[in-house]
Write a protein that holds these residues in place. Structure first.
Motif, PDB file in Angstrom:
ATOM      1  N   ASP A   2      25.937 -58.951 -15.661  1.00  0.00           N
ATOM      2  CA  ASP A   2      24.750 -58.976 -14.793  1.00  0.00           C
ATOM      3  C   ASP A   2      23.491 -59.463 -15.492  1.00  0.00           C
ATOM      4  O   ASP A   2      22.682 -60.167 -14.920  1.00  0.00           O
ATOM      5  N   ASP A   3      23.341 -59.024 -16.748  1.00  0.00           N
ATOM      6  CA  ASP A   3      22.043 -59.263 -17.398  1.00  0.00           C
ATOM      7  C   ASP A   3      22.072 -60.432 -18.387  1.00  0.00           C
ATOM      8  O   ASP A   3      21.189 -60.548 -19.221  1.00  0.00           O
ATOM      9  N   MET A   4      23.071 -61.297 -18.295  1.00  0.00           N
ATOM     10  CA  MET A   4      23.126 -62.406 -19.250  1.00  0.00           C
ATOM     11  C   MET A   4      21.873 -63.285 -19.143  1.00  0.00           C
ATOM     12  O   MET A   4      21.339 -63.746 -20.156  1.00  0.00           O
ATOM     13  N   THR A   5      21.413 -63.509 -17.922  1.00  0.00           N
ATOM     14  CA  THR A   5      20.272 -64.417 -17.748  1.00  0.00           C
ATOM     15  C   THR A   5      18.958 -63.804 -18.245  1.00  0.00           C
ATOM     16  O   THR A   5      17.997 -64.516 -18.482  1.00  0.00           O
ATOM     17  N   SER A   6      18.964 -62.475 -18.465  1.00  0.00           N
ATOM     18  CA  SER A   6      17.736 -61.877 -19.003  1.00  0.00           C
ATOM     19  C   SER A   6      17.653 -62.063 -20.518  1.00  0.00           C
ATOM     20  O   SER A   6      16.603 -61.864 -21.127  1.00  0.00           O
ATOM     21  N   VAL A   7      18.753 -62.445 -21.137  1.00  0.00           N
ATOM     22  CA  VAL A   7      18.775 -62.582 -22.599  1.00  0.00           C
ATOM     23  C   VAL A   7      18.335 -63.987 -23.032  1.00  0.00           C
ATOM     24  O   VAL A   7      17.652 -64.156 -24.029  1.00  0.00           O
ATOM     25  N   VAL A   8      18.742 -64.994 -22.263  1.00  0.00           N
ATOM     26  CA  VAL A   8      18.507 -66.380 -22.672  1.00  0.00           C
ATOM     27  C   VAL A   8      17.413 -67.005 -21.807  1.00  0.00           C
ATOM     28  O   VAL A   8      17.590 -67.166 -20.598  1.00  0.00           O
ATOM     29  N   PRO A   9      16.273 -67.364 -22.414  1.00  0.00           N
ATOM     30  CA  PRO A   9      15.204 -68.002 -21.641  1.00  0.00           C
ATOM     31  C   PRO A   9      15.611 -69.424 -21.214  1.00  0.00           C
ATOM     32  O   PRO A   9      16.282 -70.122 -21.971  1.00  0.00           O
ATOM     33  N   THR A  10      15.212 -69.844 -20.018  1.00  0.00           N
ATOM     34  CA  THR A  10      15.513 -71.213 -19.586  1.00  0.00           C
ATOM     35  C   THR A  10      14.595 -72.221 -20.290  1.00  0.00           C
ATOM     36  O   THR A  10      14.959 -73.376 -20.442  1.00  0.00           O
ATOM     37  N   ASN A  11      13.436 -71.761 -20.717  1.00  0.00           N
ATOM     38  CA  ASN A  11      12.500 -72.634 -21.429  1.00  0.00           C
ATOM     39  C   ASN A  11      13.036 -72.927 -22.831  1.00  0.00           C
ATOM     40  O   ASN A  11      13.144 -72.029 -23.657  1.00  0.00           O
ATOM     41  N   PRO A  12      13.368 -74.202 -23.118  1.00  0.00           N
ATOM     42  CA  PRO A  12      13.979 -74.523 -24.413  1.00  0.00           C
ATOM     43  C   PRO A  12      13.055 -74.290 -25.610  1.00  0.00           C
ATOM     44  O   PRO A  12      13.505 -74.315 -26.752  1.00  0.00           O
ATOM     45  N   ARG A  13      11.767 -74.071 -25.332  1.00  0.00           N
ATOM     46  CA  ARG A  13      10.833 -73.780 -26.431  1.00  0.00           C
ATOM     47  C   ARG A  13      10.949 -72.338 -26.910  1.00  0.00           C
ATOM     48  O   ARG A  13      10.471 -71.987 -27.974  1.00  0.00           O
ATOM     49  N   LYS A  14      11.532 -71.487 -26.051  1.00  0.00           N
ATOM     50  CA  LYS A  14      11.593 -70.055 -26.378  1.00  0.00           C
ATOM     51  C   LYS A  14      12.929 -69.731 -27.043  1.00  0.00           C
ATOM     52  O   LYS A  14      13.970 -70.265 -26.657  1.00  0.00           O
ATOM     53  N   VAL A  15      12.881 -68.826 -27.995  1.00  0.00           N
ATOM     54  CA  VAL A  15      14.104 -68.468 -28.706  1.00  0.00           C
ATOM     55  C   VAL A  15      14.588 -67.078 -28.272  1.00  0.00           C
ATOM     56  O   VAL A  15      13.904 -66.372 -27.530  1.00  0.00           O
TER      57      VAL A  15
END
Lengths: 517, 74
Positions: free
Chosen positions: A271-284
Motif C-alpha cells: 500500500d505504502d510503496m508510493t509514499s517511499v519513492v518521490p516522483t520528483n527525480p531531484r528528491k532522494v
C-alpha cells in the motif's frame, strides 16, 4: 582397579587437560578483554551436541628453546565439524589463550585436514580468527619456503563451498589473507583487526607509529577499505551473523539454497510503496525502504552496509527462497556508481551466481561518476567488473526500474542486454543513454552556441528531449516486459523468479574468462 | 567525534539537523544540490550534532567537513 579402568582414566584426564585451553588465568584474561573463548564460540555457533572435534590431543612438536617446555593444547586451534540449523559445516577456531592463537605447524596441519574435508564433503568452511599470526619460532628463517599452501587451497575452494572468516581478535599477516579470500567477513567492533603487517612491523618497515585499530580495525575495513563485510557489536552478534549468512547459501555449488516456510503472502500488495519513492527525480530516498517492503517479512541482511553506501547489496527471501539484491541507493551520492560501488556489486553478484542464489536488481541509477578523479582511479576497469559479473551470472535475474536508468548504469544493473528473466519498470522510470540536460548540451551544442538566446533554446531542446524519456516508449517497442504498479512489485518479482527457476544457460567452453580487476 | 564530510561537490541548500539534534544513522544533517539532485549528507553513525560548519549557499568540495557529530563514544 582393572587395567581397562586405568586406561580410560588416563584418556579422560588427558582430554580434560587439553580442553582447559591455555588454563584458567588466560581464559579469565580472554573474558576480561570482552571476548569469549574459542570453545564458547563453538558452543554458540553449532547446534548443541553436534560438534565432533578433530585433533584435540595435538600439540606442538618444536624443539625451539622458547617452545620446548610449553604446552599447547590442540596446538592453539580447535578444529572439527558440526551442524548449523542441521546442516554440516567445518570449523577452525583459533584459541588466543594458547600462545596468542599463533599458527603453529601442527595446528596448521589440523586446519589443512579440515579444509580438505570441507571440500571433499561439500560443506562450508568457517574460520573464527583470534590469532597473532604465524608462530615465528616454528617458521624461523628459510623454513618459510614450504609455507603458503593454505591460500592456494582457499582459492581452489572458492565458489565450491562457502567460506566464512570471522575476525574476533587482532590478526596480522597470515590471518589477514584468510578473510581476503573468504566469502563473508564479519568483524567484532573495536576488538578485532587485520593487517598485512601489525603495528610493530609497520614501525620497523616504514617508520609509521600507528595503533592497531587505526591500522586495520573494524571501522577501517567496514567503512574505508571494504575488506570486511559487517561490523558486529560482540562475539554473540558475530556468531549470529555467520549463522544467518550461511542460511541463504547452499552447502556447496551443486546444491540449491535452502528454502524455509513463509507465511508472508506472495501476492501481498504494498500500500505504502508510493509514499517511499518521490516522483520528483531531484528528491532522494532510502532504497532499503523499498527493499524491505518487497521481501518476506521486511527482513534484509545487508552486506557491507557502511562501505560504498551508494549501492546496497544483501540477502533476503521471497516466498522463503533466498535472493540476492543489488540496488542503487539514491540517499548516498544520488546512487551514482563509483569505483568502490562497482567493486562491491561485482563481488556480490559473483557470490550469488557461484552458489545459485537468484538476483534481484532495483535500478535508480543516474549513471557512473565522471571526471578526472574517477578516471584516474580507473572507473572504466572497475565499471567493467560489474559488466563482467552481471553478464556471467546465469542464475535467475529480475530487474525493476524504479526511477533512473541512465547510460552504462542501466547496463550493469542488468538492463535488457544482460539477459534478465523479467524486466519491468515503475511509471516513474526514466530510461535513456543520458539525462535531458547532458543530451541537449551534446546534441545541440552548435545550435545553442549560435542562438540569439542560448538559454531559451537550451530550455526548449531539453524539454523536447525529456519527452523522449518515458517508460511507455520502451514498453511500446517491447524492450521492457511491463510497466507495473509499484504496489505490485513483490507479486511481480516473485512471479518472475518462479518462471525462471528452471533456467539453464549454456555458454561456450572456456578455461576461464579474463576478468578486469 | 565524527567529522561528517561532503561526498561530492555541491551547494548547501538546507540544514536539516542543527546543533544539539540527536540523529539516527543515515538521517540527513545538511542537504546539497549537486548532479541536478538534492543530495543529503547523512549521519554516518547515530549521534548528536555538535556543530554545523557550513551555511546555506556555501559551495562545498568533496571531503569538506560540513558538521561534527558526537557519537556514543563522545
Amino acid at each position: 582397579m582393572s587395567e581397562w579402568q586405568e586406561k580410560l582414566d588416563e584418556l579422560n584426564t588427558k582430554k580434560e587437560r587439553y580442553r582447559q585451553m591455555g588454563g584458567p588465568e588466560r581464559v579469565a584474561r580472554q573474558h576480561a578483554m570482552g571476548k569469549l573463548t574459542a570453545r564458547e564460540r563453538l558452543d554458540l555457533l553449532l547446534d548443541p551436541g553436534s560438534f565432533v572435534e578433530i585433533g584435540l590431543l595435538a600439540h606442538h612438536q618444536s624443539q625451539h628453546p622458547d617452545l620446548k617446555d610449553k604446552f599447547t593444547p590442540a596446538d592453539g586451534v580447535i578444529t572439527g565439524y558440526g551442524t548449523i540449523d542441521g546442516r554440516r559445516v567445518c570449523v577452525a577456531a583459533y584459541d588466543f589463550t594458547v600462545l596468542g592463537g599463533s599458527m603453529g605447524e601442527v595446528g596448521e596441519g589440523k586446519v589443512a585436514r579440515l579444509r580438505e574435508m570441507a571440500l571433499r564433503w561439500g560443506v562450508p568452511m568457517i574460520w573464527l580468527l583470534d590469532s597473532a599470526g604465524a608462530r615465528i619460532q616454528e617458521f624461523t628463517g628459510s623454513q618459510f619456503a614450504k609455507a603458503g599452501d593454505l591460500f592456494r587451497e582457499q582459492v581452489i575452494m572458492s565458489g565450491v563451498v562457502p567460506q566464512v572468516a570471522a575476525l574476533m581478535g587482532h590478526c596480522a599477516a597470515g590471518t589477514a589473507y584468510i578473510p581476503a579470500l573468504a566469502d563473508f567477513v564479519p568483524m567484532v567492533k573495536g576488538r578485532s583487526s587485520m593487517a598485512l603487517g601489525g603495528p610493530h612491523l609497520v614501525k620497523a618497515a616504514v617508520g609509521e607509529d600507528v595503533d592497531v585499530n587505526e591500522l586495520g580495525g573494524s571501522k577501517v575495513h567496514c567503512e574505508i577499505s571494504g575488506c570486511a563485510d559487517l561490523e558486529v557489536e560482540d562475539d554473540e552478534a558475530c556468531i549470529r551473523a555467520i549463522r544467518e549468512f550461511l542460511s541463504y547459501l547452499p552447502s556447496n555449488n551443486r546444491e540449491q539454497p535452502p528454502v524455509i516456510p513463509c507465511d508472508d503472502p506472495p501476492d501481498r500488495y504494498i500500500d505504502d510503496m508510493t509514499s517511499v519513492v518521490p516522483t520528483n527525480p531531484r528528491k532522494v530516498y532510502d532504497m532499503r525502504q523499498v527493499i524491505r517492503r518487497i521481501v518476506d517479512h521486511g527482513h534484509f541482511f545487508e552486506i557491507k552496509p557502511r562501505w560504498a553506501r551508494n549501492i546496497v547489496v544483501g540477502f533476503a527471501r521471497l516466498e522463503g527462497r533466498p535472493v540476492g539484491i543489488v540496488a542503487n541507493q539514491p540517499l548516498y551520492l544520488g546512487g551514482v556508481l563509483d569505483v568502490d560501488a562497482a567493486d562491491k556489486a561485482a563481488r556480490f553478484i559473483m557470490l550469488c551466481d557461484a552458489f545459485n542464489v537468484p538476483l534481484l536488481f532495483l535500478q535508480d541509477i543516474p549513471g557512473f561518476l565522471v571526471g578526472t578523479k574517477v578516471e584516474r582511479q580507473g572507473i572504466i576497469r572497475h565499471g567493467a567488473k560489474m559488466l563482467y559479473a552481471v553478464s556471467e551470472a546465469t542464475v535467475p535475474k529480475v530487474t525493476v526500474i524504479v526511477r533512473k536508468a541512465y547510460g552504462a548504469g542501466y547496463f550493469v544493473m542488468c538492463g535488457r542486454g544482460y539477459e534478465p528473466d523479467l524486466l519491468v519498470a515503475w511509471p516513474t522510470a526514466e530510461i535513456s543513454v543520458m539525462g535531458p540536460e547532458g543530451a541537449t548540451n551534446i546534441i545541440y551544442r552548435k545550435e545553442i552556441a549560435a542562438a540569439e538566446d542560448p538559454d531559451k533554446v537550451w530550455a526548449e531542446r531539453t524539454a523536447e528531449f525529456r519527452k523522449l524519456i518515458d517508460p511507455y516508449i520502451a514498453a511500446g517497442y517491447g524492450y521492457i516486459d511491463d510497466v507495473i504498479d509499484p504496489g505490485d512489485t513483490r507479486k511481480v518479482v516473485i512471479q518472475g523468479f518462479r518462471m525462471a527457476a528452471t533456467k539453464k544457460v549454456q555458454r561456450p567452453w572456456k578455461k576461464h574468462g579474463v576478468m578486469p580487476v | 567525534m565524527i567529522e561528517v564530510k561532503a561526498m561530492m561537490v555541491g551547494v548547501v541548500i538546507r540544514v536539516d539537523a542543527g546543533p544539539g539534534t540527536e540523529v539516527a544513522e543515515d538521517q540527513p544533517i545538511v542537504t546539497l544540490e549537486s548532479m541536478k539532485m538534492e543530495l543529503p549528507v547523512p549521519a554516518p553513525r547515530p549521534g548528536r550534532v555538535r556543530e554545523i560548519r557550513v551555511q546555506v549557499g556555501d559551495v562545498v568540495q568533496e571531503g569538506d567537513v560540513v558538521a561534527l557529530l558526537e557519537d556514543e563514544a563522545g
